[in-house]
Motif scaffolding. Structure first.
Motif, PDB file in Angstrom:
ATOM      1  N   ILE A  10       5.502  26.347  51.197  1.00 21.64           N
ATOM      2  CA  ILE A  10       6.752  26.797  50.570  1.00 21.64           C
ATOM      3  C   ILE A  10       7.778  27.187  51.628  1.00 21.64           C
ATOM      4  O   ILE A  10       7.467  27.936  52.560  1.00 21.64           O
ATOM      5  CB  ILE A  10       6.477  28.005  49.635  1.00 21.64           C
ATOM      6  CG1 ILE A  10       5.524  27.606  48.504  1.00 21.64           C
ATOM      7  CG2 ILE A  10       7.776  28.593  49.093  1.00 21.64           C
ATOM      8  CD1 ILE A  10       6.029  26.507  47.592  1.00 21.64           C
ATOM      9  N   ASP A  11       9.000  26.680  51.481  1.00 18.67           N
ATOM     10  CA  ASP A  11      10.075  27.052  52.401  1.00 18.67           C
ATOM     11  C   ASP A  11      10.614  28.437  52.043  1.00 18.67           C
ATOM     12  O   ASP A  11      10.654  29.325  52.871  1.00 18.67           O
ATOM     13  CB  ASP A  11      11.189  25.999  52.337  1.00 18.67           C
ATOM     14  CG  ASP A  11      12.199  26.187  53.436  1.00 18.67           C
ATOM     15  OD1 ASP A  11      11.965  25.672  54.544  1.00 18.67           O
ATOM     16  OD2 ASP A  11      13.209  26.877  53.180  1.00 18.67           O
ATOM     17  N   HIS A  12      11.050  28.595  50.789  1.00 18.62           N
ATOM     18  CA  HIS A  12      11.487  29.908  50.332  1.00 18.62           C
ATOM     19  C   HIS A  12      11.462  29.998  48.816  1.00 18.62           C
ATOM     20  O   HIS A  12      11.496  28.967  48.128  1.00 18.62           O
ATOM     21  CB  HIS A  12      12.899  30.239  50.847  1.00 18.62           C
ATOM     22  CG  HIS A  12      13.950  29.292  50.369  1.00 18.62           C
ATOM     23  ND1 HIS A  12      14.189  28.062  50.958  1.00 18.62           N
ATOM     24  CD2 HIS A  12      14.825  29.366  49.333  1.00 18.62           C
ATOM     25  CE1 HIS A  12      15.169  27.446  50.321  1.00 18.62           C
ATOM     26  NE2 HIS A  12      15.571  28.215  49.326  1.00 18.62           N
ATOM     27  N   GLU A  13      11.411  31.219  48.341  1.00 20.67           N
ATOM     28  CA  GLU A  13      11.434  31.436  46.895  1.00 20.67           C
ATOM     29  C   GLU A  13      12.880  31.359  46.426  1.00 20.67           C
ATOM     30  O   GLU A  13      13.770  31.917  47.060  1.00 20.67           O
ATOM     31  CB  GLU A  13      10.845  32.815  46.570  1.00 20.67           C
ATOM     32  CG  GLU A  13      10.648  33.027  45.087  1.00 20.67           C
ATOM     33  CD  GLU A  13       9.849  34.283  44.781  1.00 20.67           C
ATOM     34  OE1 GLU A  13       8.898  34.206  44.011  1.00 20.67           O
ATOM     35  OE2 GLU A  13      10.200  35.356  45.330  1.00 20.67           O
ATOM     36  N   LEU A  14      13.109  30.669  45.298  1.00 17.70           N
ATOM     37  CA  LEU A  14      14.473  30.485  44.800  1.00 17.70           C
ATOM     38  C   LEU A  14      14.752  31.430  43.619  1.00 17.70           C
ATOM     39  O   LEU A  14      15.799  32.068  43.574  1.00 17.70           O
ATOM     40  CB  LEU A  14      14.649  29.025  44.352  1.00 17.70           C
ATOM     41  CG  LEU A  14      16.064  28.521  44.142  1.00 17.70           C
ATOM     42  CD1 LEU A  14      16.874  28.580  45.436  1.00 17.70           C
ATOM     43  CD2 LEU A  14      16.022  27.075  43.627  1.00 17.70           C
ATOM     44  N   ILE A  15      13.826  31.500  42.692  1.00 16.11           N
ATOM     45  CA  ILE A  15      13.984  32.370  41.517  1.00 16.11           C
ATOM     46  C   ILE A  15      12.666  33.112  41.313  1.00 16.11           C
ATOM     47  O   ILE A  15      11.601  32.487  41.194  1.00 16.11           O
ATOM     48  CB  ILE A  15      14.345  31.545  40.256  1.00 16.11           C
ATOM     49  CG1 ILE A  15      15.590  30.684  40.522  1.00 16.11           C
ATOM     50  CG2 ILE A  15      14.585  32.471  39.063  1.00 16.11           C
ATOM     51  CD1 ILE A  15      15.922  29.704  39.428  1.00 16.11           C
ATOM     52  N   THR A  16      12.747  34.424  41.301  1.00  9.28           N
ATOM     53  CA  THR A  16      11.526  35.224  41.210  1.00  9.28           C
ATOM     54  C   THR A  16      10.965  35.226  39.787  1.00  9.28           C
ATOM     55  O   THR A  16      11.659  34.900  38.821  1.00  9.28           O
ATOM     56  CB  THR A  16      11.788  36.689  41.611  1.00  9.28           C
ATOM     57  OG1 THR A  16      12.679  37.269  40.637  1.00  9.28           O
ATOM     58  CG2 THR A  16      12.423  36.792  43.000  1.00  9.28           C
TER      59      THR A  16
END
Ligand code: PRP
Length: 185
Positions: A10-16
């Motif tokens: 995973i690169d980054h979380e977009l929506i928690t």
């Protein structure tokens, strides 16, 4: 499954998870009010919309029925061509029914544009759409989404029903995949 369980990919979380729940509850409150006293049928397109319809239906304060369809769009790779085939049809007759299509994501809009027309052709009394995610930059076909969730950039997102090669559907939030996961195929 949580981000930490697949953090290498995973690169980054977009929506928690909390943001997803909050948006779904907000839309569910509107839908419960708008359809109060009416007979509502929720229709979800397998498989991506399963997580959304599950959470959404539980957040409604009105009784609904649910039905499912499996569609395939013929195109090259991840691009849908607009030619839709029914792999598994609804189990009910939609004539005279008020329908809310529940979708995880609107990308080109071709799947939904086709489905709305198909349900109307079958005699549905009304057809509206709730889409948790939209990628406006990818839209090719005009689709009237009555209940909107989040607009996202044109990145490879997974989680909460969205997959890469059938993986990550059970991630409890929405995240951007590292390019090396899907590049070099
Ligand atoms: C995704 C999504 C929508 C469709 C949107 O499904 O669930 O149904 O694509 O794309 P469009 O707006 O370009 O038509 P997919 O075909 O990936 O199948 P899945 O739900 O089984 O993952």
């Amino acid at each position: 499954m949580q981000i930490a369980d697949v953090q290498d990919e995973i690169d980054h979380e977009l929506i928690t998870k909390a943001q997803i729940a909050s948006k779904i509850h907000e839309v569910a409150a509107r839908v419960s009010k708008d359809y109060q006293g009416r007979d509502l049928l929720l229709v979800a397109v397998l498989k991506g919309a399963v997580n959304t319809i599950s959470a959404f239906s539980q957040a409604l304060s009105i009784p609904v029925q649910m039905d499912f369809m499996s569609l395939s769009s013929y195109g090259s790779g991840t691009e849908s061509s607009g030619t839709i085939a029914i792999r598994q049809d609804l189990s009910c007759d939609v004539r005279g029914r008020h329908i809310l299509i529940v979708e995880d994501i609107v990308d080109s809009g071709r799947t939904l544009a086709w489905l709305v027309e198909e349900l109307k052709r079958r005699g549905a009394a009304s057809v509206e759409i709730f889409a948790l995610l939209e990628k406006p930059s990818r839209r090719e076909v005009d689709v009237d989404v009555r209940y909107r969730g989040y607009e996202i950039p044109d990145e490879f997102v997974v989680g909460f029903g969205l997959d890469y090669d059938e993986r990550f559907r059970n991630l409890d939030s929405i995240a951007v995949l590292k390019p090396e996961v899907y590049q070099g195929e």
